[in-house]
Design a protein around this motif. Structure first.
Motif, PDB file in Angstrom:
ATOM      1  N   SER A 172       0.822  -1.213   0.000  1.00 14.48           N
ATOM      2  CA  SER A 172       0.000   0.000   0.000  1.00 14.48           C
ATOM      3  C   SER A 172       0.851   1.257   0.000  1.00 14.48           C
ATOM      4  O   SER A 172       0.464   2.272  -0.596  1.00 14.48           O
ATOM      5  CB  SER A 172      -0.960  -0.004   1.189  1.00 14.48           C
ATOM      6  OG  SER A 172      -0.258  -0.120   2.410  1.00 14.48           O
ATOM      7  N   LEU A 173       2.014   1.227   0.647  1.00 18.45           N
ATOM      8  CA  LEU A 173       2.926   2.378   0.584  1.00 18.45           C
ATOM      9  C   LEU A 173       3.403   2.600  -0.847  1.00 18.45           C
ATOM     10  O   LEU A 173       3.437   3.737  -1.337  1.00 18.45           O
ATOM     11  CB  LEU A 173       4.124   2.154   1.509  1.00 18.45           C
ATOM     12  CG  LEU A 173       3.915   2.405   2.998  1.00 18.45           C
ATOM     13  CD1 LEU A 173       5.146   1.957   3.783  1.00 18.45           C
ATOM     14  CD2 LEU A 173       3.617   3.876   3.275  1.00 18.45           C
ATOM     15  N   ALA A 174       3.786   1.505  -1.522  1.00 17.64           N
ATOM     16  CA  ALA A 174       4.240   1.620  -2.910  1.00 17.64           C
ATOM     17  C   ALA A 174       3.119   2.131  -3.806  1.00 17.64           C
ATOM     18  O   ALA A 174       3.336   2.974  -4.691  1.00 17.64           O
ATOM     19  CB  ALA A 174       4.748   0.268  -3.400  1.00 17.64           C
ATOM     20  N   ALA A 175       1.897   1.640  -3.575  1.00 20.81           N
ATOM     21  CA  ALA A 175       0.764   2.074  -4.390  1.00 20.81           C
ATOM     22  C   ALA A 175       0.456   3.553  -4.165  1.00 20.81           C
ATOM     23  O   ALA A 175       0.182   4.299  -5.121  1.00 20.81           O
ATOM     24  CB  ALA A 175      -0.465   1.218  -4.068  1.00 20.81           C
ATOM     25  N   ALA A 176       0.508   4.004  -2.909  1.00 20.98           N
ATOM     26  CA  ALA A 176       0.225   5.414  -2.606  1.00 20.98           C
ATOM     27  C   ALA A 176       1.274   6.328  -3.215  1.00 20.98           C
ATOM     28  O   ALA A 176       0.972   7.437  -3.672  1.00 20.98           O
ATOM     29  CB  ALA A 176       0.155   5.614  -1.095  1.00 20.98           C
ATOM     30  N   THR A 177       2.520   5.856  -3.232  1.00 20.86           N
ATOM     31  CA  THR A 177       3.584   6.647  -3.857  1.00 20.86           C
ATOM     32  C   THR A 177       3.380   6.712  -5.359  1.00 20.86           C
ATOM     33  O   THR A 177       3.512   7.781  -5.973  1.00 20.86           O
ATOM     34  CB  THR A 177       4.953   6.031  -3.523  1.00 20.86           C
ATOM     35  OG1 THR A 177       5.107   5.945  -2.110  1.00 20.86           O
ATOM     36  CG2 THR A 177       6.078   6.881  -4.108  1.00 20.86           C
ATOM     37  N   ARG A 178       3.047   5.569  -5.950  1.00 16.05           N
ATOM     38  CA  ARG A 178       2.822   5.520  -7.401  1.00 16.05           C
ATOM     39  C   ARG A 178       1.632   6.381  -7.803  1.00 16.05           C
ATOM     40  O   ARG A 178       1.640   7.036  -8.844  1.00 16.05           O
ATOM     41  CB  ARG A 178       2.599   4.074  -7.824  1.00 16.05           C
ATOM     42  CG  ARG A 178       2.462   3.869  -9.341  1.00 16.05           C
ATOM     43  CD  ARG A 178       2.314   2.405  -9.697  1.00 16.05           C
ATOM     44  NE  ARG A 178       1.138   1.789  -9.071  1.00 16.05           N
ATOM     45  CZ  ARG A 178       1.179   0.897  -8.086  1.00 16.05           C
ATOM     46  NH1 ARG A 178       2.353   0.504  -7.602  1.00 16.05           N
ATOM     47  NH2 ARG A 178       0.070   0.390  -7.564  1.00 16.05           N
ATOM     48  N   ASP A 179       0.599   6.408  -6.982  1.00 19.99           N
ATOM     49  CA  ASP A 179      -0.607   7.176  -7.300  1.00 19.99           C
ATOM     50  C   ASP A 179      -0.466   8.664  -6.993  1.00 19.99           C
ATOM     51  O   ASP A 179      -1.374   9.453  -7.289  1.00 19.99           O
ATOM     52  CB  ASP A 179      -1.803   6.623  -6.518  1.00 19.99           C
ATOM     53  CG  ASP A 179      -2.172   5.214  -6.962  1.00 19.99           C
ATOM     54  OD1 ASP A 179      -1.750   4.805  -8.064  1.00 19.99           O
ATOM     55  OD2 ASP A 179      -2.854   4.517  -6.182  1.00 19.99           O
ATOM     56  N   GLY A 180       0.647   9.049  -6.367  1.00 15.91           N
ATOM     57  CA  GLY A 180       0.859  10.464  -6.076  1.00 15.91           C
ATOM     58  C   GLY A 180       0.300  10.928  -4.759  1.00 15.91           C
ATOM     59  O   GLY A 180       0.295  12.135  -4.480  1.00 15.91           O
ATOM     60  N   ASP A 181      -0.167  10.002  -3.917  1.00 16.63           N
ATOM     61  CA  ASP A 181      -0.679  10.397  -2.610  1.00 16.63           C
ATOM     62  C   ASP A 181       0.440  10.639  -1.608  1.00 16.63           C
ATOM     63  O   ASP A 181       0.314  11.464  -0.692  1.00 16.63           O
ATOM     64  CB  ASP A 181      -1.624   9.328  -2.057  1.00 16.63           C
ATOM     65  CG  ASP A 181      -2.874   9.161  -2.899  1.00 16.63           C
ATOM     66  OD1 ASP A 181      -3.336  10.188  -3.453  1.00 16.63           O
ATOM     67  OD2 ASP A 181      -3.362   8.026  -3.036  1.00 16.63           O
ATOM     68  N   LEU A 182       1.542   9.896  -1.757  1.00 16.59           N
ATOM     69  CA  LEU A 182       2.699  10.031  -0.880  1.00 16.59           C
ATOM     70  C   LEU A 182       3.928  10.401  -1.699  1.00 16.59           C
ATOM     71  O   LEU A 182       4.050  10.039  -2.870  1.00 16.59           O
ATOM     72  CB  LEU A 182       2.977   8.725  -0.122  1.00 16.59           C
ATOM     73  CG  LEU A 182       2.006   8.299   0.972  1.00 16.59           C
ATOM     74  CD1 LEU A 182       2.479   6.990   1.609  1.00 16.59           C
ATOM     75  CD2 LEU A 182       1.857   9.381   2.037  1.00 16.59           C
ATOM     76  N   ASP A 183       4.818  11.081  -1.054  1.00 18.09           N
ATOM     77  CA  ASP A 183       6.099  11.461  -1.644  1.00 18.09           C
ATOM     78  C   ASP A 183       7.196  10.736  -0.869  1.00 18.09           C
ATOM     79  O   ASP A 183       7.306  10.892   0.351  1.00 18.09           O
ATOM     80  CB  ASP A 183       6.282  12.980  -1.540  1.00 18.09           C
ATOM     81  CG  ASP A 183       7.423  13.492  -2.401  1.00 18.09           C
ATOM     82  OD1 ASP A 183       8.036  12.686  -3.110  1.00 18.09           O
ATOM     83  OD2 ASP A 183       7.692  14.708  -2.351  1.00 18.09           O
ATOM     84  N   ARG A 184       7.992   9.912  -1.554  1.00 22.32           N
ATOM     85  CA  ARG A 184       9.089   9.202  -0.882  1.00 22.32           C
ATOM     86  C   ARG A 184      10.286  10.135  -0.796  1.00 22.32           C
ATOM     87  O   ARG A 184      10.880  10.506  -1.792  1.00 22.32           O
ATOM     88  CB  ARG A 184       9.463   7.939  -1.649  1.00 22.32           C
ATOM     89  CG  ARG A 184      10.531   7.080  -0.971  1.00 22.32           C
ATOM     90  CD  ARG A 184      10.780   5.819  -1.790  1.00 22.32           C
ATOM     91  NE  ARG A 184      11.748   4.939  -1.153  1.00 22.32           N
ATOM     92  CZ  ARG A 184      13.066   5.019  -1.328  1.00 22.32           C
ATOM     93  NH1 ARG A 184      13.572   5.952  -2.135  1.00 22.32           N
ATOM     94  NH2 ARG A 184      13.887   4.172  -0.727  1.00 22.32           N
ATOM     95  N   LEU A 185      10.625  10.523   0.426  1.00 19.92           N
ATOM     96  CA  LEU A 185      11.687  11.494   0.648  1.00 19.92           C
ATOM     97  C   LEU A 185      13.048  10.848   0.838  1.00 19.92           C
ATOM     98  O   LEU A 185      14.078  11.404   0.445  1.00 19.92           O
ATOM     99  CB  LEU A 185      11.369  12.340   1.886  1.00 19.92           C
ATOM    100  CG  LEU A 185      10.070  13.147   1.837  1.00 19.92           C
ATOM    101  CD1 LEU A 185       9.845  13.839   3.173  1.00 19.92           C
ATOM    102  CD2 LEU A 185      10.102  14.165   0.706  1.00 19.92           C
ATOM    103  N   TYR A 186      13.053   9.692   1.460  1.00 18.57           N
ATOM    104  CA  TYR A 186      14.293   9.014   1.826  1.00 18.57           C
ATOM    105  C   TYR A 186      13.937   7.556   2.072  1.00 18.57           C
ATOM    106  O   TYR A 186      12.752   7.202   2.161  1.00 18.57           O
ATOM    107  CB  TYR A 186      14.880   9.667   3.093  1.00 18.57           C
ATOM    108  CG  TYR A 186      16.296   9.265   3.428  1.00 18.57           C
ATOM    109  CD1 TYR A 186      17.365   9.758   2.686  1.00 18.57           C
ATOM    110  CD2 TYR A 186      16.567   8.415   4.490  1.00 18.57           C
ATOM    111  CE1 TYR A 186      18.671   9.404   3.002  1.00 18.57           C
ATOM    112  CE2 TYR A 186      17.871   8.052   4.807  1.00 18.57           C
ATOM    113  CZ  TYR A 186      18.917   8.553   4.060  1.00 18.57           C
ATOM    114  OH  TYR A 186      20.209   8.196   4.364  1.00 18.57           O
ATOM    115  N   ARG A 187      14.915   6.713   2.183  1.00 23.13           N
ATOM    116  CA  ARG A 187      14.636   5.302   2.436  1.00 23.13           C
ATOM    117  C   ARG A 187      13.772   5.139   3.689  1.00 23.13           C
ATOM    118  O   ARG A 187      14.180   5.498   4.788  1.00 23.13           O
ATOM    119  CB  ARG A 187      15.945   4.525   2.630  1.00 23.13           C
ATOM    120  CG  ARG A 187      16.819   4.445   1.387  1.00 23.13           C
ATOM    121  CD  ARG A 187      18.137   3.789   1.696  1.00 23.13           C
ATOM    122  NE  ARG A 187      18.857   4.514   2.737  1.00 23.13           N
ATOM    123  CZ  ARG A 187      20.081   4.179   3.170  1.00 23.13           C
ATOM    124  NH1 ARG A 187      20.697   3.135   2.683  1.00 23.13           N
ATOM    125  NH2 ARG A 187      20.662   4.891   4.117  1.00 23.13           N
TER     126      ARG A 187
END
Length: 309
Positions: A27-42
């Motif tokens: 779900s984290l990967a999906a939210a990042t892919r969908d633009g809901d989350l921004d991955r800032l760092y590992r």
């Protein structure tokens, strides 16, 4: 991702979210892919932010620095361009690299997978706290950035440090402590002409470029002219020989909308008043500074009109 609540610093840590049973890696990967989350760092995320503007890019970079700090080991301090971002010091040019320094006398500069690690000693007065984060002081940060870039970049950051109230002697002291480090000659040259009277990055860049034009005299800075019977004063960025005045126009730096009609009218009245004093005026923009030969030609035309060359 409504169940994901950032911490007070605005960050979402994977380990905390998974431990709380709120999300899983899918779900984290999906939210990042969908633009809901921004991955800032590992392992560190934040609610998605727009990158459409300069201010947003600055904010995102500072968030990445804080994310890296939150997952890092003790013993490192934020340094170089990353420290400049947290101090909100002006720099010329943009970097995506995250910079940290460890207090060691050897090791140099190493590119890690997620950040750049500098192994150089620091004195106790060269580290401070910004928003709860250990960061190199403004003086050490300015000198570090000056040592790691070009001459014009060095002038820009050192001017900015002086405008923020850092004493010239502080910069000299930090520079002398690291006088054998890579880039020190550039920093020393820039420090010799650093001046707090340059009020913006564009003015600092203008001065640094002028220094390389052997046929352009050194200007005076921030010169006042009385332009009205009521004692109104117009301050110009640059002046030569009491005849030629120059102004850097940075309004188009980041593609902002133009000034209002009232602003344009006031500027016209101000410039007309300066010309009524017998002054020759020249003006340049960021685009001129990005083409140094064009900038040099503009300056020389003004100097010739003023009879100074």
């Amino acid at each position: 991702m409504r169940d994901l609540t950032p911490d007070p610093s605005g960050l979402i840590r994977r380990r905390d979210a998974i431990a709380a049973g709120v999300v899983d890696d899918w779900s984290l990967a999906a939210a990042t892919r969908d633009g809901d989350l921004d991955r800032l760092y590992r392992g560190v995320y934040a609610p998605s932010m727009s990158d459409s503007g300069h201010a947003d890019l600055d904010h995102r970079y500072r968030s990445r620095v804080r994310a890296a700090v939150s997952m890092g080991e003790p013993g490192k301090v934020v340094s170089h361009h990353s420290a400049a971002a947290l101090h909100r010091m002006p720099t010329l040019g943009r970097t995506d690299d995250l910079h940290f320094t460890v207090n060691r006398r050897s090791g140099g500069r190493r590119q890690q997978r997620a950040f750049v690690l500098h192994a150089t000693p620091w004195e106790s007065d060269e580290v401070t706290i910004v928003d709860g984060i250990a960061v190199t002081s403004m003086a050490r940060t300015a000198v570090d950035v000056a040592r790691s870039g070009t001459f014009v970049q060095a002038v820009t950051v050192l001017d900015g440090a002086l405008r923020r109230g850092v004493a010239h002697q502080q910069l000299l002291s930090v520079s002398d402590r690291g006088r054998r480090r890579v880039g020190s000659p550039v920093a020393r040259r820039a420090l010799a002409m650093a001046d707090c009277r340059s009020e913006s990055v564009g003015e600092s860049l203008s001065r640094a470029l002028m220094r390389g034009f052997t046929d352009v005299p050194v200007p005076d800075l921030q010169v006042d002219h009385v332009i009205g019977s009521d004692g109104r004063v117009a301050r110009v960025d640059f002046a030569w020989g009491g005849i030629l005045v120059g102004e850097f126009d940075g309004r188009t730096k980041y593609g902002r909308e133009g000034d209002s009609a009232d602003d344009v009218w006031r500027e016209k009245v101000r410039e007309d008043a300066l010309r009524d004093l017998g002054l020759v005026m020249i003006r340049w923009t960021w685009d001129d500074l990005m083409h140094p030969e064009r900038f040099r030609a503009l300056l020389l035309r003004g100097l010739r009109r003023a009879g100074l060359v």
